[in-house]
Design an enzyme around this catalytic site. Structure first.
Site, PDB file in Angstrom:
ATOM      1  N   HIS A 459      -1.737 -12.739 -28.857  1.00 45.06           N
ATOM      2  CA  HIS A 459      -1.076 -13.535 -29.898  1.00 45.06           C
ATOM      3  C   HIS A 459      -1.992 -13.699 -31.114  1.00 45.06           C
ATOM      4  O   HIS A 459      -2.789 -12.807 -31.390  1.00 45.06           O
ATOM      5  CB  HIS A 459      -0.620 -14.868 -29.326  1.00 45.06           C
ATOM      6  N   GLU A 473      -1.994 -20.952 -26.622  1.00 48.77           N
ATOM      7  CA  GLU A 473      -2.566 -19.786 -25.929  1.00 48.77           C
ATOM      8  C   GLU A 473      -3.442 -18.956 -26.854  1.00 48.77           C
ATOM      9  O   GLU A 473      -4.496 -18.456 -26.447  1.00 48.77           O
ATOM     10  CB  GLU A 473      -1.427 -18.923 -25.373  1.00 48.77           C
ATOM     11  N   HIS A 526      -4.642 -12.952 -21.856  1.00 45.51           N
ATOM     12  CA  HIS A 526      -3.519 -13.859 -22.070  1.00 45.51           C
ATOM     13  C   HIS A 526      -3.636 -15.071 -21.147  1.00 45.51           C
ATOM     14  O   HIS A 526      -4.467 -15.100 -20.235  1.00 45.51           O
ATOM     15  CB  HIS A 526      -2.186 -13.140 -21.812  1.00 45.51           C
ATOM     16  N   GLU A 597      -3.688 -12.257 -17.124  1.00 48.58           N
ATOM     17  CA  GLU A 597      -3.196 -13.629 -17.324  1.00 48.58           C
ATOM     18  C   GLU A 597      -4.178 -14.530 -16.584  1.00 48.58           C
ATOM     19  O   GLU A 597      -4.126 -14.663 -15.363  1.00 48.58           O
ATOM     20  CB  GLU A 597      -1.785 -13.781 -16.746  1.00 48.58           C
TER      21      GLU A 597
END
Length: 645
Positions: A459, A473, A526, A597
């Site tokens: 992101h 995040e 992430h 993740e």
């Protein structure tokens, strides 16, 4: 006395100017010719085997050569990437794996391969047709191009029809019963017979069968046929050649057909008339194409004809029938493991073959020590050589194989493989064996200090990612990535980041950056989130589809990170579990690539860890350890950072 004109004077006085004019004229002519060549290019549909090429850009042809995007490599079981100069593609292909380099063409400025170069390499054949003229093969004015796999090594051996294709293509198995005679045949779609002979009768090792033969049934269909007694049959259906291009069609026992054959024989004894002598022949047309009373198989040059109404299964579904092999178990017995054979090709490729008396549905996973565990449900050990249950090897990919029968019902045979490193693998279950191909993962040579790594903090900018508890995040992923960059650079690695501050980065630009600098690895960081906040917790690492190298990398990193987070390990998973075509940043990366993740930002326990700089440092160090484990192997040293050594 005549006066020279100023123009003539200038030519004699300034020859440099004349030379410059000539050079510029030549450059103009070359540019004009290139522009003219580009102007003759037109889009064309390309089929690999019988499947259309789906690519990021359209294939092009100038009428003589067809240019195809690099996406075609995956469809022929190959892998490739542009070299550092950008003028050639380095390709890994074939079995055993081979390496080659093909020149890159750039029609309309896009990197492409000349299809004829790829065809020579595989090898394969090219067929051009006009879809508006009943798909007639044509050398010019065509709008469809087919890359056809070559069919070789056709034989009937050990109770099965066998042949090899130069790259994996689909096939169809059919059977015809007529007047007490039976023909089983296999149509290989998107294929060309390698021999110059259009139709051949081949020897076979089965005294029950007659007249095994092969021919070019359609311009893009090779047909293999054999006359069968009614006591044998083929299982009707569709299939795909395996990763090595092998096609194996087993002949099965047919109890009902055997009874029918006995009745026919009895009738022949009483009437003195024979009802057939072993099956229908396949006459050839003057053009050499074999013919059988059937419609065109679906897939032949895009045709979608219905199946032949005379095809039969003798009233059975094919499930539970016994193969014609004398060692085949009955339907009430379990599949037997008869042999376990290790076949090293070289230091970077090897094969483990587990010979069975029937098909199995195996499962495989990495163990915590980096080995592999292969489970074979419904199998029992019946080794012809008991020493194969425990074997040792001196090979860079495999040092020990141990087979044990688990004490459970139904039975399970477990095969444990001890490996010096995390191997890449491809599992290929077949009718009479389970094939496990081991390979050295891509870019898994040398040391970490030699590598170029792209880090991708998820992101950024207007894309905040998941948010919870006042935290975004995008900020946490950047913090972890910056710490990871420092740790990797301390180990001597070169690191490039898709962003090193809070800014927008296009999704496709992330893998594009890694591809453009020929990075060795792509690691995207992430935080996870759940549709029911607080219910999920832990770490997951994703790899693209079934890529062996990225899968090995994901398992290395997942193991290392899960060991330090104090959170549940959710495992290394294929991105196909999320989306049909996987994650874009992994799908478009040309090197081993993973997306981790780290933890769930919407879980209060996970979030407290994620925002802790000490936790972020531990995660960064763990990712580095996992990457080193992948590259250098030897877990006893690879898990140490420079400060620990």
């Amino acid at each position: 006395m005549l006066r020279k004109s100023p123009f003539v004077n200038s030519c004699f006085i300034r020859p440099q100017i004349a030379l410059l004019i000539c050079v510029l004229g030549s450059m103009f002519c070359l540019s004009w010719r290139q522009a003219k060549a580009d102007s003759t290019l037109r889009p064309v549909r390309v089929f690999v085997g019988d499947k259309p090429l789906e690519a990021s850009s359209s294939p092009l042809t100038d009428g003589n050569e067809t240019f195809v995007p690099l996406d075609i490599l995956g469809m022929v079981g190959a892998q490739g990437h542009l070299n550092k100069r950008g003028d050639a593609v380095e390709i890994t292909y074939g079995h055993p794996m081979q390496e080659a380099e093909l020149a890159v063409a750039r029609p309309e400025g896009k990197p492409m391969l000349a299809l004829s170069d790829l065809a020579r390499l595989l090898p394969a054949d090219i067929l051009t047709v006009d879809s508006h003229d009943n798909r007639t093969p044509k050398a010019t004015s065509f709008d469809e191009v087919y890359l056809l796999a070559r069919v070789t090594d056709v034989r009937l051996q050990q109770g099965a029809i066998r042949f090899t294709t130069s790259f994996p293509v689909p096939y169809q198995v059919r059977m015809i019963d007529e007047d007490g005679q039976r023909v089983g045949y296999v149509d290989c779609l998107g294929a060309k017979l390698s021999s110059d002979e259009p139709n051949q009768t081949l020897p076979d090792d089965d005294p029950q069968t007659q007249n095994l033969r092969v021919g070019q049934f359609k311009p893009d269909v090779v047909r293999v046929a054999v006359n069968l007694p009614l006591s044998l049959r083929v299982r009707i259906g569709d299939g795909q050649a395996d990763a090595e291009g092998q096609v194996i069609v087993v002949l099965w026992k047919d109890p009902k057909g055997a009874a029918k054959m006995a009745a026919i024989a009895s009738k022949a004894d009483t009437t003195g008339k024979s009802q057939g002598s072993g099956g229908l022949q396949m006459p050839t047309t003057p053009g050499g194409e074999t013919t059988v009373t059937t419609t065109s198989p679906s897939g032949a040059l895009g045709a979608n004809a219905a199946a032949n109404p005379t095809e039969t299964t003798n009233g059975e579904s094919g499930e539970g029938n016994n193969p014609a092999s004398p060692n085949a178990p009955s339907a009430t017995k379990f599949v037997q493991i008869q042999r376990i054979v290790f076949e090293p090709d070289n230091d970077q490729n090897a094969t483990l073959r587990i010979f069975t008396t029937g098909p199995l549905q195996p499962s495989i996973r990495y163990t915590t020590d980096g080995g592999l565990q292969l489970d074979l449900p419904g199998a029992v050990l019946a080794l012809t050589d008991s020493t194969q249950a425990d074997q040792s090897f001196q090979h860079p990919l495999l040092t020990e194989v141990q087979a044990i029968a688990l004490d459970q019902t139904p039975p399970v045979v477990r095969i444990r493989l001890r490996t010096p490193r995390y191997d890449g693998f491809v599992l290929d279950p077949r009718t009479d064996q389970v094939v496990l191909r081991l390979r050295l993962p891509r870019n898994a040579t040398g040391v970490l200090a030699d590598k170029l790594i792209v880090l991708d903090p998820g992101h950024g900018g207007s894309a905040t990612g998941a948010t919870a508890g006042g935290y975004a995040e995008k900020n946490i992923t950047l913090a972890i990535a910056l710490k990871l960059r420092r740790v990797l650079e301390a180990c001597g690695a070169r690191v490039v980041m898709t962003r090193d501050r809070d800014r927008d980065v296009d999704l496709s630009a992330r893998p594009a950056l890694a591809n453009s600098i020929h990075a060795d690895f792509f690691i995207s960081i992430h935080n996870d989130a759940c549709s029911h906040p607080g219910e999920a917790s832990g770490t997951t690492t994703y790899y693209h589809m079934e890529d062996p190298s990225s899968r090995a990398l994901a398992n290395c990193v997942q193991q290392a990170v899960a060991a330090v987070t104090g959170l549940p390990s959710r495992g290394a998973r294929s991105d196909s579990s999320l989306y049909q075509h996987g994650l874009a940043v992994l799908r478009e990366s040309q090197m081993p690539a993973i997306l981790i993740e780290v933890a769930y930002i919407d879980n209060p326990v996970d979030r407290r860890k994620l925002i802790d700089p000490n936790f972020q440092e531990k995660v960064a160090e763990a990712i580095c350890r996992g990457l080193r484990l992948y590259i250098e192997g030897h877990p006893q040293t690879a898990l140490l950072l420079p400060a620990d050594r």
